[in-house]
Design a protein around this motif. Sequence first.
Motif, short mmCIF file in Angstrom:
data_model
loop_
_atom_site.label_atom_id
_atom_site.label_comp_id
_atom_site.label_asym_id
_atom_site.label_seq_id
_atom_site.Cartn_x
_atom_site.Cartn_y
_atom_site.Cartn_z
N SER A 197 1.09 -1.02 0.32
CA SER A 197 -0.18 0.57 -0.15
C SER A 197 0.81 1.33 -0.01
O SER A 197 1.95 1.45 0.52
N THR A 198 0.72 2.12 -0.98
CA THR A 198 1.27 3.10 -1.14
C THR A 198 1.07 4.56 -0.32
O THR A 198 -0.31 4.77 -0.36
N ALA A 199 1.34 5.17 0.58
CA ALA A 199 0.91 6.14 1.45
C ALA A 199 1.14 7.32 0.75
O ALA A 199 1.23 7.41 -0.15
N LYS A 200 -0.38 7.95 0.47
CA LYS A 200 -0.27 9.15 -0.07
C LYS A 200 -0.02 10.36 0.57
O LYS A 200 0.16 10.61 1.52
N GLU A 201 0.25 10.82 0.27
CA GLU A 201 1.02 12.50 0.12
C GLU A 201 0.03 13.22 0.57
O GLU A 201 -1.51 13.61 0.37
N PRO A 202 0.12 13.90 1.97
CA PRO A 202 -0.47 14.80 2.52
C PRO A 202 -0.59 16.07 2.32
O PRO A 202 0.21 16.85 2.89
N THR A 203 -1.59 16.41 1.37
CA THR A 203 -1.73 17.67 0.48
C THR A 203 -2.44 18.52 1.74
O THR A 203 -2.58 19.66 1.48
N ILE A 204 -3.31 18.20 1.65
CA ILE A 204 -4.05 18.80 2.97
C ILE A 204 -3.06 19.75 4.57
O ILE A 204 -3.39 20.99 4.54
N ALA A 205 -2.23 19.01 4.69
CA ALA A 205 -0.62 19.39 5.88
C ALA A 205 -0.41 20.40 4.73
O ALA A 205 0.56 21.46 5.33
N LEU A 206 0.02 20.24 3.65
CA LEU A 206 0.62 21.05 3.14
C LEU A 206 0.34 22.82 2.38
O LEU A 206 0.02 23.82 3.10
N ILE A 207 -0.94 22.24 3.15
CA ILE A 207 -1.89 23.37 1.92
C ILE A 207 -2.26 24.30 3.69
O ILE A 207 -1.99 25.88 3.46
N PHE B 106 -1.38 28.26 3.98
CA PHE B 106 -2.12 28.86 4.48
C PHE B 106 -1.81 29.33 5.70
O PHE B 106 -1.70 30.54 5.99
N LEU B 107 -1.13 29.13 6.51
CA LEU B 107 -0.42 29.70 7.95
C LEU B 107 1.06 30.90 7.76
O LEU B 107 0.88 31.77 8.26
N MET B 108 1.41 30.51 6.66
CA MET B 108 2.33 31.43 6.33
C MET B 108 2.14 32.38 6.03
O MET B 108 2.00 33.95 6.14
N MET C 293 0.97 38.50 6.30
CA MET C 293 -0.02 39.34 6.87
C MET C 293 -0.07 39.94 8.05
O MET C 293 -0.17 41.64 8.16
N VAL C 294 -0.58 39.51 9.35
CA VAL C 294 -0.20 39.94 10.58
C VAL C 294 1.06 40.62 10.42
O VAL C 294 1.00 41.76 10.75
N ALA C 295 2.56 39.68 10.24
CA ALA C 295 3.81 40.74 10.59
C ALA C 295 3.74 42.21 9.49
O ALA C 295 4.45 42.99 10.13
#
Length: 128
Positions: A7-17, A21-23, A28-30
């Motif tokens: 089974s291949t592990a799927k890439e965590p694209t949600i984590a990357l997004i 987004f946090l960056m 924007m705040v800085a």
Amino acid sequence: MMRRRKSTAKEPTIALINVVFLMLVFFMVAGQIAPSMDRELTLVRATDLEGRAPPDTLVVRADGSLRYRDDPVASAAAFAGALPEGERAEIRVVPDRDLPAADLVRIATELRGAGAERVLVVTERGLE
């Protein structure tokens, strides 16, 4: 015998997004926290200044005629040849807007052939 498929592990694209987004939010705040300029400060306005060609430049008119300090010049090669050795290294040229590009290239080639190491073309934005 049956083989088991790996089974291949799927890439965590949600984590990357989420990280991107946090960056974005961080920058924007800085940007808002940075101190602003003094509100009483009035910046210098240079739009009303008259741009002029530097006095030590070779001016090329639309018809291809050359002038140096309002005196006519016979040719680009003669101009460069008449300059002292130290001033010949870098020659500034102010061409007219309507001068054909082929004429400007020809003049620059003449200057280079007469000993100019660099030929700098002064433009309208450079004079502002």
